[in-house]
Design an enzyme around this catalytic site. Structure first.
Site, short mmCIF file in Angstrom:
data_model
loop_
_atom_site.label_atom_id
_atom_site.label_comp_id
_atom_site.label_asym_id
_atom_site.label_seq_id
_atom_site.Cartn_x
_atom_site.Cartn_y
_atom_site.Cartn_z
N GLU A 204 1.32 -1.44 0.04
CA GLU A 204 -0.39 0.05 -0.28
C GLU A 204 1.10 1.24 0.32
O GLU A 204 1.87 1.15 0.32
CB GLU A 204 -0.69 -0.28 1.34
CG GLU A 204 -1.62 0.91 1.23
CD GLU A 204 -2.46 1.25 2.82
OE1 GLU A 204 -2.97 2.33 3.24
OE2 GLU A 204 -2.77 0.12 3.18
N GLU A 209 -3.04 11.08 2.16
CA GLU A 209 -3.76 10.90 3.59
C GLU A 209 -4.17 12.74 4.34
O GLU A 209 -3.60 13.28 5.24
CB GLU A 209 -3.96 9.63 4.50
CG GLU A 209 -4.05 8.44 3.90
CD GLU A 209 -3.45 7.50 4.57
OE1 GLU A 209 -4.98 6.59 5.42
OE2 GLU A 209 -2.59 7.47 5.47
N HIS A 220 3.79 1.71 2.91
CA HIS A 220 3.34 0.34 3.64
C HIS A 220 4.09 -0.92 3.14
O HIS A 220 3.08 -1.58 1.83
CB HIS A 220 1.75 0.07 3.38
CG HIS A 220 1.46 1.21 4.62
ND1 HIS A 220 1.67 1.59 5.73
CD2 HIS A 220 1.55 2.43 4.34
CE1 HIS A 220 0.99 2.45 6.85
NE2 HIS A 220 0.72 3.22 5.92
#
Length: 444
Positions: A204, A209, A220
């Protein structure tokens, strides 16, 4: 090297495809700047938001968090007996709050029908998700988070999903056309799976965000290739197992507030990036040798707002240097904050770069967080750690205003807009671009 000018082009594990309504997802303009052309693309809603009913009928398979035992005595039978329904244009806008715009999309927090949040994937307008291979490339979009309060997250990210959404596997006859096959580094639970010990893991890459008070981008990596089913410890589930799973759940994040640059991002002219106004967000994925075959070595963020090119804030944490994500930045940050370095344990940027070479699916979403009130983004996290401890304070928000009850009562009219999506070679997606900088500090 051509400069891009945008032109407009017209978990559920799954399951059968419904026939009550024809799927009619909104188109989204997407510009491939290296080729100088608009691409056909659309946004499809994730399967977990959809109506699930018995095949050939109209009875709900899932109501108020419970499975209808007549159709779903076990997951395998449920997948055979239940269908995911299509969504027409009216359903996207009124039921789910997904409103197409000439240059992109607006996602409403609470839709006119009362649905909360949404998660969508970019498709090729056929039956597959579009896969992006962005090593030695950049991705750019315009974002408006001016209506997003503390506790909300307007997220844009890439995950290594199956381009077909798992169609043809595990009784899945629906596939990407119906938003199936989601995975992420948290090892997402499947809706048709009644065990909370099973999930699907994949790499990911969170490029955005944010709400109007805090922002982060995060890597990630995982020790997987593509979506991988997991159970128990491999998912990182269970007390004490978070850092024993297939993926780096914590990730390596670049959050200016956490890095003690608290005047960089926020609502008002006193901030370098003013979140009361739209902004252009550029993310560059640089390789060690400047080639498409190279190793991912740096992820750099650039903003454009009010005619200015703005470098990302530098870290003000002692011993942690830089304003971009590199392995050196990640290692130093983990050491400074006393965090377990699962990022390097899962291969760091090199491993993330391998996932990018294989191709990743673009996700656009807006959500709230019943589990942690989004404290990991905009408040104090972990919750039981003192705010004065280095690395705990992620943003200026009071966690009590980030609860789902508070947000849904006081901010139902919130929305986020994502527009002018572009990708291409370094320097082609924004007007002030055109050169690769050798230094890790952009001079503006």
């Amino acid at each position: 090297m051509a400069l891009c000018v945008l032109s407009i082009a017209k978990q559920v594990s799954a399951q059968q495809a419904g026939t009550v309504k024809s799927e009619n997802p909104p188109a989204i303009p997407l510009q491939h700047c290296t080729k100088g052309q608009a691409e056909q693309a659309a946004l499809v809603l994730d399967a977990n938001w959809r109506w699930v009913h018995n095949v050939g009928g109209y009875q709900n398979c899932f109501t108020n968090g419970e499975w209808n035992q007549a159709f779903c005595p076990d997951p395998e039978t449920c997948r055979k007996n239940c269908a995911l329904e299509g969504i027409d244009a009216k359903g996207y806008s009124e039921t789910y709050g997904v409103q197409g715009l000439p240059e992109g999309v607006e996602l409403k927090y609470v839709s006119p029908s009362g649905n909360v949040g949404s998660r969508l994937y970019v498709t090729d307008r056929a039956d597959a998700y579009k896969t992006f291979k962005l090593l030695n490339r950049e991705f750019t979009l315009d974002v408006d988070v001016s209506k997003l309060a503390c506790g909300m997250n307007g997220a844009v990210y890439f995950v290594e999903m199956d381009p077909l959404g798992g169609k043809g596997k595990n009784h899945n006859a629906a596939g990407a056309k119906y938003g199936t096959g989601y995975c992420d580094a948290q090892c997402a639970l499947e809706k048709f799976e009644n065990s909370e010990e099973r999930g699907i893991c994949c790499a990911e890459l969170d490029i955005w965000e944010a709400n109007r008070h805090a922002s982060a981008y995060t890597v990630h990596p995982c020790s997987t290739e593509g979506p991988s089913r997991c159970e128990g410890i491999d998912c990182g589930f269970g007390e004490g197992n978070r850092w024993s799973g297939l993926c780096d759940k914590d990730g390596c994040d670049m959050n200016p507030f956490r890095m003690l640059n608290k005047s960089f991002y926020g609502p008002g002219a006193e901030y370098v990036v003013d979140t009361t106004r739209p902004m252009t967000v550029v993310t560059q994925f640089l390789t060690h040798d400047g080639s498409d075959e190279g190793t991912l070595s740096e992820i750099r963020r650039i903003y454009l707002q009010a005619g200015k090119v703005i470098a990302h804030a530098n870290s003000n944490v002692d011993g942690v240097e830089g304003n971009s994500i590199t392995d050196e930045f990640c290692n130093a940050g983990k050491a400074a904050f006393g965090d377990f370095d699962h990022h390097q344990a899962k291969g760091g940027l090199r491993n993330m770069g391998e996932a990018m070479k294989r191709g990743m699916v673009l996700t656009l979403s807006l959500w709230d967080d019943g589990a942690t009130q989004m404290r990991w983004l905009d408040s104090t996290f972990p919750p039981d750690a003192p705010a004065e401890q280095l690395g705990v304070l992620r943003g200026p928000c009071d966690p009590m205003v980030g609860t789902t009850d508070h947000l849904r009562q006081h901010n139902p009219d919130a929305w986020v807009r994502y527009t002018n999506l572009k990708y291409g070679e370094i320097g082609t997606t924004y007007a002030a671009g055109g050169r690769r900088l050798e230094s890790r500090t952009l001079v503006v």
